[in-house]
Design a protein around this motif. Structure first.
Motif, PDB file in Angstrom:
ATOM      1  N   ASP A  81      56.846  17.377  13.901  1.00  0.00           N
ATOM      2  CA  ASP A  81      55.724  16.524  13.524  1.00  0.00           C
ATOM      3  C   ASP A  81      56.223  15.204  12.929  1.00  0.00           C
ATOM      4  O   ASP A  81      56.768  15.179  11.824  1.00  0.00           O
ATOM      5  CB  ASP A  81      54.850  17.257  12.503  1.00  0.00           C
ATOM      6  CG  ASP A  81      53.510  16.572  12.277  1.00  0.00           C
ATOM      7  OD1 ASP A  81      53.425  15.348  12.489  1.00  0.00           O
ATOM      8  OD2 ASP A  81      52.552  17.259  11.874  1.00  0.00           O
ATOM      9  N   PRO A  82      56.043  14.076  13.610  1.00  0.00           N
ATOM     10  CA  PRO A  82      56.505  12.783  13.084  1.00  0.00           C
ATOM     11  C   PRO A  82      55.851  12.412  11.756  1.00  0.00           C
ATOM     12  O   PRO A  82      56.477  11.732  10.929  1.00  0.00           O
ATOM     13  CB  PRO A  82      56.112  11.797  14.186  1.00  0.00           C
ATOM     14  CG  PRO A  82      55.937  12.614  15.415  1.00  0.00           C
ATOM     15  CD  PRO A  82      55.433  13.950  14.954  1.00  0.00           C
ATOM     16  N   ARG A  85      57.692  14.174   9.028  1.00  0.00           N
ATOM     17  CA  ARG A  85      59.038  13.594   8.914  1.00  0.00           C
ATOM     18  C   ARG A  85      58.994  12.308   8.092  1.00  0.00           C
ATOM     19  O   ARG A  85      59.887  12.060   7.280  1.00  0.00           O
ATOM     20  CB  ARG A  85      59.623  13.307  10.305  1.00  0.00           C
ATOM     21  CG  ARG A  85      60.946  12.546  10.225  1.00  0.00           C
ATOM     22  CD  ARG A  85      61.600  12.332  11.572  1.00  0.00           C
ATOM     23  NE  ARG A  85      62.763  11.462  11.443  1.00  0.00           N
ATOM     24  CZ  ARG A  85      63.643  11.243  12.410  1.00  0.00           C
ATOM     25  NH1 ARG A  85      63.491  11.815  13.593  1.00  0.00           N
ATOM     26  NH2 ARG A  85      64.667  10.442  12.208  1.00  0.00           N
ATOM     27  N   THR A 115      63.341  14.886  14.827  1.00  0.00           N
ATOM     28  CA  THR A 115      62.016  15.271  15.316  1.00  0.00           C
ATOM     29  C   THR A 115      62.177  16.075  16.594  1.00  0.00           C
ATOM     30  O   THR A 115      62.512  15.533  17.658  1.00  0.00           O
ATOM     31  CB  THR A 115      61.145  14.029  15.565  1.00  0.00           C
ATOM     32  OG1 THR A 115      61.022  13.280  14.356  1.00  0.00           O
ATOM     33  CG2 THR A 115      59.753  14.432  16.041  1.00  0.00           C
TER      34      THR A 115
END
Length: 293
Positions: free
Chosen positions: A153-154, A157, A173
């Motif tokens: 999940d960006p 992150r 990622t």
């Protein structure tokens, strides 16, 4: 510790009421298990014998799925491979606050860190690292550790990188069941995984554990902190909150206490539950497994 019992409850709801009529020649179980024909053709089995036969069929199907995951041959599913933090992307910003209160985070994370006991210059991979809380805790405890935090999940992150500041943590990622380009297989000292498996469909659970095994060097250790078997009525009821958010199918294997079995089927030895933390959302177990030397 029982390794086989209950596989049928974990990944195929119909197998809970398995009977000859549900095992047609085109079913997944019929294609995966040589035990189906014996089950269908024998009407004289006692109740306990039928239960044992069902477990064998379920185990055969699980092994078929696991082998496919290890070989990278698992077909892609239309179902997402992970559930966003707190069940939806719009709740991501609240994740740390909710987890701190609703899971007694400090208690179970400190227990996991105590068991991990990071020593200088180890390579540690955190699969499904989320907002980086455990990776940061490890790095603060032993700054020389090569800490690799992997999450698909960006959005989480970005939060993790902001929290980490100038700490030397490698954020990646990617899905936890995918190879990591910057990490050679068989070179990692320890793999950790926290509050991840209960959110994932079966395909991803199997893939993550298989990936952990591939990453570890011989003698390496996997530590999993996640919701496990809910042993009291209170914990069972409290865990329903999580199940409503993360999905009843995804969370069923955890509730049924199947994570140690899945770890063993992925190849891990000396699999055991080390700690149990009761929380306002159900009990969280700390599982340990080793890759053979």
């Amino acid at each position: 510790m029982t390794i086989i019992t209950g596989h049928e409850r974990s990944f195929w709801p119909a197998i809970q009421m398995l009977g000859p009529s549900s095992l047609d020649d085109n079913s997944a179980a019929a294609n995966a298990s040589p035990n189906v024909a014996a089950f269908k053709g024998n009407r004289s089995l006692s109740g306990s014998e039928k239960d044992a036969q069902k477990r064998l069929i379920a185990r055969d199907l699980f092994k078929t799925m696991a082998t496919s995951a290890v070989q990278g041959g698992m077909s892609k599913s239309d179902q997402p491979m992970f559930t966003p933090a707190l069940g939806a992307h719009e709740h991501t910003a609240d994740y740390d606050r909710v987890i701190a209160v609703m899971t007694r985070e400090q208690r179970w994370r400190s227990r996991m860190l105590e068991v991990l006991a990071p020593s200088p210059n180890l390579t540690i991979v955190d699969l499904g690292s989320g907002t980086g809380s455990f990776a940061i805790l490890v790095k603060d405890t032993e700054p020389t550790v090569r800490m690799i935090a992997v999450d698909p999940d960006p959005a989480v992150r970005a939060i993790a990188e902001d929290k980490a500041g100038d700490r030397q943590i490698e954020f990646i990622t990617a899905m936890g069941n995918e190879p990591i380009a910057s990490v050679l297989q068989g070179t990692v000292d320890a793999v950790t995984c926290s509050l991840v498996l209960h959110q994932c469909p079966m395909e991803a659970k199997i893939g993550i554990l298989a990936n952990a095994y591939r990453l570890l060097k011989p003698g390496g250790r996997l530590l999993v902190s996640d919701y496990g078997e809910q042993r009291t009525l209170l914990m069972h009821l409290l865990f329903k909150q999580v199940r409503e958010v993360d999905g009843y199918e995804n969370t069923r294997p955890n509730k049924d206490g199947m994570i140690p079995s899945f770890m063993a089927d992925a190849g891990f030895e000396r699999v055991e539950e080390l700690k149990l933390t009761q929380t306002p959302t159900g009990s969280i177990s700390l599982y340990s497994g080793w890759k053979a030397v």
